[in-house]
Design a protein around this motif. Structure first.
Motif: not given
Length: 374
Positions: A112-121
């Motif tokens: 797994s690639m784990l994504v910490l932050f996200d600026s979408v939607w």
């Protein structure tokens, strides 16, 4: 260890570079992991990251079922989004559910690639019951992390430190975690949906400030896995055309990742442009059929250049990412004849059986190699 192409005086002014992996280590990591092929994953019965992970709606059975379909395609990795509100709500419970997910994924041969932050939607995430999908609207319930209230106030950034350090430190030596993606499309203004244009500063500047803190928090832990970040749409043809944020992400990632939903010609151009950074490449979002970004066209290109590949979507469900981006402005009464993203229907039926056959064929040699090693 210092990167070989960085001088000490520069590091003193840019501490985030002090522990960047050297090129040789990054390339050794890529060679060890062979060709990475997978998808961005969220179970079909979750509309967003919160519904995927909250205790009331976390569904290990569905996750196992759908990841088994991914494994059957030959996928060996998945990109998965976390959310800081889940940590703030229940750190121990969130960790336990991530453990469960990683166990399921590993059992299916998926790291797994784990994504910490996200600026979408949606810039206003809230815990609790999540909204129902809007009829045939692409990703109508996906939420940002952090949302507008936090990102627009730099004084709140340090409140995210325990989330980052808590998650990364717990899994810092876990081989089920392939890589850390610190920030997804940090300067995305969501102009076709929520229109993030009400920031005190430009969103890109705010996101870079948070990203710098995040890199330092992660480097202090020094996880065994590399870090990356996710630029998405600007001109990367030469250094003078890079935005400050994209330049920062390319020059501070151990492994370079990027997004590209273009046809094969434009995708190959971007790959050639990014190879000047002399780092392994991962395309962590691709495959939009109406744009000519298809498995049959793009995956052979990625295989040729040994670019890791993560298409958006696996099973068409509550995210409705089989519907096009313009569904935010154009009403679609019926399911689109040509799906935008995704591979399977909720019952496991392939949208395009010929795509499934192609995916199994192009990943076959990789699977045979892994079986021989096992």
């Amino acid at each position: 260890m210092l990167a070989t192409n960085v001088t000490v005086p520069f590091i003193e002014h840019d501490p985030e570079l002090a522990h960047r992996w050297p090129e040789a280590k990054a390339n050794e990591w890529m060679d060890k992991n062979d060709w990475l092929v997978g998808c961005n994953f969220i179970p079909s019965n979750a509309i967003n990251q919160l519904e995927m992970w909250q205790a009331e709606t976390f569904d290990p059975f569905r996750i196992d079922q759908e990841l088994s379909w991914a494994a059957d395609l030959g996928f060996n990795t998945a990109r998965v989004f976390l959310h800081h509100l889940l940590w703030q709500q229940d750190p121990q419970g969130f960790i336990a559910r991530i453990e469960t997910f990683l166990t399921i994924a590993h059992r299916n041969g998926i790291r797994s690639m784990l994504v910490l932050f996200d600026s979408v939607w949606n810039p206003f995430p809230k815990l609790g019951t999540q909204p129902a999908p809007r009829h045939n609207v692409h990703n109508s319930g996906w939420v940002q992390s952090p949302g507008y209230d936090v990102l627009n106030d730099p004084l709140q950034y340090d409140s995210l430190m325990q989330y980052v350090k808590g998650i990364v430190s717990h899994f810092a030596s876990d081989e089920r975690v392939l890589i850390w993606d610190l920030f997804n499309e940090p300067d995305n203004m969501n102009l076709t949906s929520y229109k993030d244009d009400d920031y005190a500063m430009h969103k890109a500047e705010l996101s870079m400030a948070l990203l710098k803190k995040t890199i330092n928090w992660v480097r202090e832990i020094n996880p065994s896995q590399p870090i990356t970040m996710a630029p998405w749409k600007e001109d990367w043809s030469c250094d003078t055309k890079l935005t400050a944020l994209d330049n920062y992400m390319f020059t501070h990632s151990d492994i370079i990742s990027f997004h590209c939903y273009d046809d094969v010609k434009l995708t190959e151009e971007k790959i050639r442009h990014l190879r000047r950074f002399k780092r392994p490449l991962l395309c962590t979002e691709y495959m939009a059929r109406p744009f000519g970004s298809t498995f049959q066209d793009i995956l052979p290109l990625f295989k040729k250049y040994k670019v890791g590949a993560y298409n958006w979507g696996l099973v068409a469900g509550k995210t409705q990412t089989h519907c096009p981006w313009d569904s935010w402005s154009t009403e679609y009464q019926n399911e689109p004849e040509l799906w935008f993203h995704d591979i399977f229907r909720e019952n496991g039926e392939a949208y395009k059986p010929e795509e499934v056959a192609f995916l199994k064929e192009i990943t076959k040699k990789k699977k045979e190699k892994l079986q021989k090693v096992a």
